[in-house]
Design a protein around this motif. Structure first.
Motif, PDB file in Angstrom:
ATOM      1  N   ILE A   1     -16.353  11.312  71.803  1.00  0.00           N
ATOM      2  CA  ILE A   1     -16.342  12.638  72.420  1.00  0.00           C
ATOM      3  C   ILE A   1     -15.429  13.586  71.645  1.00  0.00           C
ATOM      4  N   ASN A   2     -14.164  13.222  71.477  1.00  0.00           N
ATOM      5  CA  ASN A   2     -13.193  14.049  70.761  1.00  0.00           C
ATOM      6  C   ASN A   2     -12.281  13.167  69.927  1.00  0.00           C
ATOM      7  N   GLY A   3     -11.694  13.751  68.898  1.00  0.00           N
ATOM      8  CA  GLY A   3     -10.748  13.005  68.087  1.00  0.00           C
ATOM      9  C   GLY A   3      -9.814  13.914  67.310  1.00  0.00           C
ATOM     10  N   LYS A   4      -8.668  13.370  66.975  1.00  0.00           N
ATOM     11  CA  LYS A   4      -7.700  14.056  66.112  1.00  0.00           C
ATOM     12  C   LYS A   4      -6.917  12.981  65.378  1.00  0.00           C
ATOM     13  N   TYR A   5      -6.820  13.130  64.048  1.00  0.00           N
ATOM     14  CA  TYR A   5      -6.179  12.102  63.226  1.00  0.00           C
ATOM     15  C   TYR A   5      -5.315  12.758  62.165  1.00  0.00           C
TER      16      TYR A   5
ATOM     17  N   VAL B   1     -12.594  10.349  62.635  1.00  0.00           N
ATOM     18  CA  VAL B   1     -11.364   9.829  63.234  1.00  0.00           C
ATOM     19  C   VAL B   1     -11.531   8.345  63.552  1.00  0.00           C
ATOM     20  N   PHE B   2     -12.653   7.992  64.175  1.00  0.00           N
ATOM     21  CA  PHE B   2     -12.902   6.594  64.520  1.00  0.00           C
ATOM     22  C   PHE B   2     -12.916   5.731  63.257  1.00  0.00           C
ATOM     23  N   PHE B   3     -13.567   6.207  62.212  1.00  0.00           N
ATOM     24  CA  PHE B   3     -13.643   5.440  60.967  1.00  0.00           C
ATOM     25  C   PHE B   3     -12.272   5.313  60.296  1.00  0.00           C
ATOM     26  N   LEU B   4     -11.517   6.396  60.215  1.00  0.00           N
ATOM     27  CA  LEU B   4     -10.182   6.342  59.608  1.00  0.00           C
ATOM     28  C   LEU B   4      -9.267   5.388  60.367  1.00  0.00           C
ATOM     29  N   TRP B   5      -9.430   5.354  61.670  1.00  0.00           N
ATOM     30  CA  TRP B   5      -8.602   4.506  62.523  1.00  0.00           C
ATOM     31  C   TRP B   5      -9.020   3.045  62.457  1.00  0.00           C
ATOM     32  N   SER B   6     -10.318   2.779  62.592  1.00  0.00           N
ATOM     33  CA  SER B   6     -10.793   1.403  62.728  1.00  0.00           C
ATOM     34  C   SER B   6     -11.362   0.807  61.448  1.00  0.00           C
ATOM     35  N   GLY B   7     -11.754   1.657  60.510  1.00  0.00           N
ATOM     36  CA  GLY B   7     -12.392   1.163  59.289  1.00  0.00           C
ATOM     37  C   GLY B   7     -13.859   0.832  59.474  1.00  0.00           C
ATOM     38  N   THR B   8     -14.407   1.142  60.650  1.00  0.00           N
ATOM     39  CA  THR B   8     -15.821   0.873  60.926  1.00  0.00           C
ATOM     40  C   THR B   8     -16.442   2.069  61.634  1.00  0.00           C
ATOM     41  N   LYS B   9     -17.773   2.051  61.703  1.00  0.00           N
ATOM     42  CA  LYS B   9     -18.477   3.033  62.519  1.00  0.00           C
ATOM     43  C   LYS B   9     -18.611   2.457  63.924  1.00  0.00           C
ATOM     44  N   PRO B  10     -18.673   3.309  64.940  1.00  0.00           N
ATOM     45  CA  PRO B  10     -18.787   2.785  66.306  1.00  0.00           C
ATOM     46  C   PRO B  10     -20.143   2.110  66.533  1.00  0.00           C
TER      47      PRO B  10
ATOM     48  N   TYR C   1       0.401   6.929  60.704  1.00  0.00           N
ATOM     49  CA  TYR C   1      -0.612   7.807  61.272  1.00  0.00           C
ATOM     50  C   TYR C   1      -0.366   8.060  62.750  1.00  0.00           C
ATOM     51  N   LYS C   2      -1.016   9.133  63.248  1.00  0.00           N
ATOM     52  CA  LYS C   2      -1.107   9.455  64.672  1.00  0.00           C
ATOM     53  C   LYS C   2      -2.578   9.730  64.945  1.00  0.00           C
ATOM     54  N   MET C   3      -3.060   9.185  66.047  1.00  0.00           N
ATOM     55  CA  MET C   3      -4.472   9.327  66.344  1.00  0.00           C
ATOM     56  C   MET C   3      -4.677   9.536  67.839  1.00  0.00           C
ATOM     57  N   TYR C   4      -5.517  10.514  68.169  1.00  0.00           N
ATOM     58  CA  TYR C   4      -5.972  10.750  69.532  1.00  0.00           C
ATOM     59  C   TYR C   4      -7.487  10.600  69.518  1.00  0.00           C
ATOM     60  N   LEU C   5      -8.012   9.886  70.497  1.00  0.00           N
ATOM     61  CA  LEU C   5      -9.457   9.673  70.543  1.00  0.00           C
ATOM     62  C   LEU C   5      -9.910   9.645  71.998  1.00  0.00           C
ATOM     63  N   GLU C   6     -10.995  10.352  72.269  1.00  0.00           N
ATOM     64  CA  GLU C   6     -11.637  10.305  73.577  1.00  0.00           C
ATOM     65  C   GLU C   6     -13.023   9.731  73.371  1.00  0.00           C
TER      66      GLU C   6
ATOM     67  N   SER D   1      -2.497  11.333  49.304  1.00  0.00           N
ATOM     68  CA  SER D   1      -2.823  12.612  49.911  1.00  0.00           C
ATOM     69  C   SER D   1      -2.897  12.465  51.422  1.00  0.00           C
ATOM     70  N   GLU D   2      -2.403  13.463  52.115  1.00  0.00           N
ATOM     71  CA  GLU D   2      -2.411  13.470  53.570  1.00  0.00           C
ATOM     72  C   GLU D   2      -3.848  13.561  54.074  1.00  0.00           C
ATOM     73  N   LYS D   3      -4.133  12.898  55.197  1.00  0.00           N
ATOM     74  CA  LYS D   3      -5.470  12.951  55.789  1.00  0.00           C
ATOM     75  C   LYS D   3      -5.366  13.571  57.169  1.00  0.00           C
ATOM     76  N   ASN D   4      -6.264  14.507  57.443  1.00  0.00           N
ATOM     77  CA  ASN D   4      -6.355  15.166  58.742  1.00  0.00           C
ATOM     78  C   ASN D   4      -7.819  15.276  59.119  1.00  0.00           C
ATOM     79  N   SER D   5      -8.121  15.046  60.378  1.00  0.00           N
ATOM     80  CA  SER D   5      -9.498  15.224  60.835  1.00  0.00           C
ATOM     81  C   SER D   5      -9.523  15.476  62.332  1.00  0.00           C
ATOM     82  N   GLU D   6     -10.495  16.275  62.744  1.00  0.00           N
ATOM     83  CA  GLU D   6     -10.776  16.469  64.163  1.00  0.00           C
ATOM     84  C   GLU D   6     -12.236  16.146  64.465  1.00  0.00           C
ATOM     85  N   ASN D   7     -12.905  15.504  63.510  1.00  0.00           N
ATOM     86  CA  ASN D   7     -14.268  15.040  63.689  1.00  0.00           C
ATOM     87  C   ASN D   7     -14.210  13.646  64.312  1.00  0.00           C
TER      88      ASN D   7
END
Length: 138
Positions: A48-52, A32-41, A62-67, A22-28
């Motif tokens: 601040i901002n994210g899009k995944y 986004v950080f967890f989906l990208w890194s597999g960990t919590k910050p 995947y494509k990921m934007y993170l501030e 299943s496709e994954k989308n998030s702007e939380n």
């Protein structure tokens, strides 16, 4: 009983296959950080901002934007662990689908992967600790 067990296992396998495709989308930003890194910050990072977006394929596309804002220590370690190099070229293309908040300001240093990349970019403002990360894997 053998046929019954095979049927259950078949449905279980089918369910896992459907869920994993299943496709994954998030702007939380936290998600986004967890989906990208597999960990919590850690407490060294303020999100601040994210899009995944992740494809529905079994491969990790995947494509990921993170501030974020991070300590100098975290940023230095991130650059080192990801084997990033400073980009010296002034020619740069920001992806057309970048979110409105993904604004590169003067003062940002631009880093790219030392190895092959599809266009991932890492923008670091060493004075403020702000980072913009665009990562793509297709």
């Amino acid at each position: 009983m053998g046929h019954y067990l095979k049927t259950i296992l078949g449905f279980l396998f089918l369910g896992i296959a459907i869920i994993s495709c299943s496709e994954k989308n998030s702007e939380n930003p936290e998600e986004v950080f967890f989906l990208w890194s597999g960990t919590k910050p850690t407490n060294e990072v303020k999100l601040i901002n994210g899009k995944y977006w992740q494809s529905a394929h079994f491969s990790n596309e995947y494509k990921m934007y993170l501030e974020l804002n991070a300590t100098n220590n975290w940023t230095s370690e991130f650059i080192k662990q990801n084997n990033l190099k400073l980009l010296t070229s002034t020619s740069l293309d920001i992806p057309n689908d970048a979110p409105a908040w993904f604004k590169v300001k003067s003062g940002f240093k631009i880093f790219v992967p030392s190895e092959f990349s599809r266009g991932s970019l890492y923008f670091v403002d060493e004075k403020t600790g702000n980072m913009l990360i665009y990562e793509i894997q297709l």
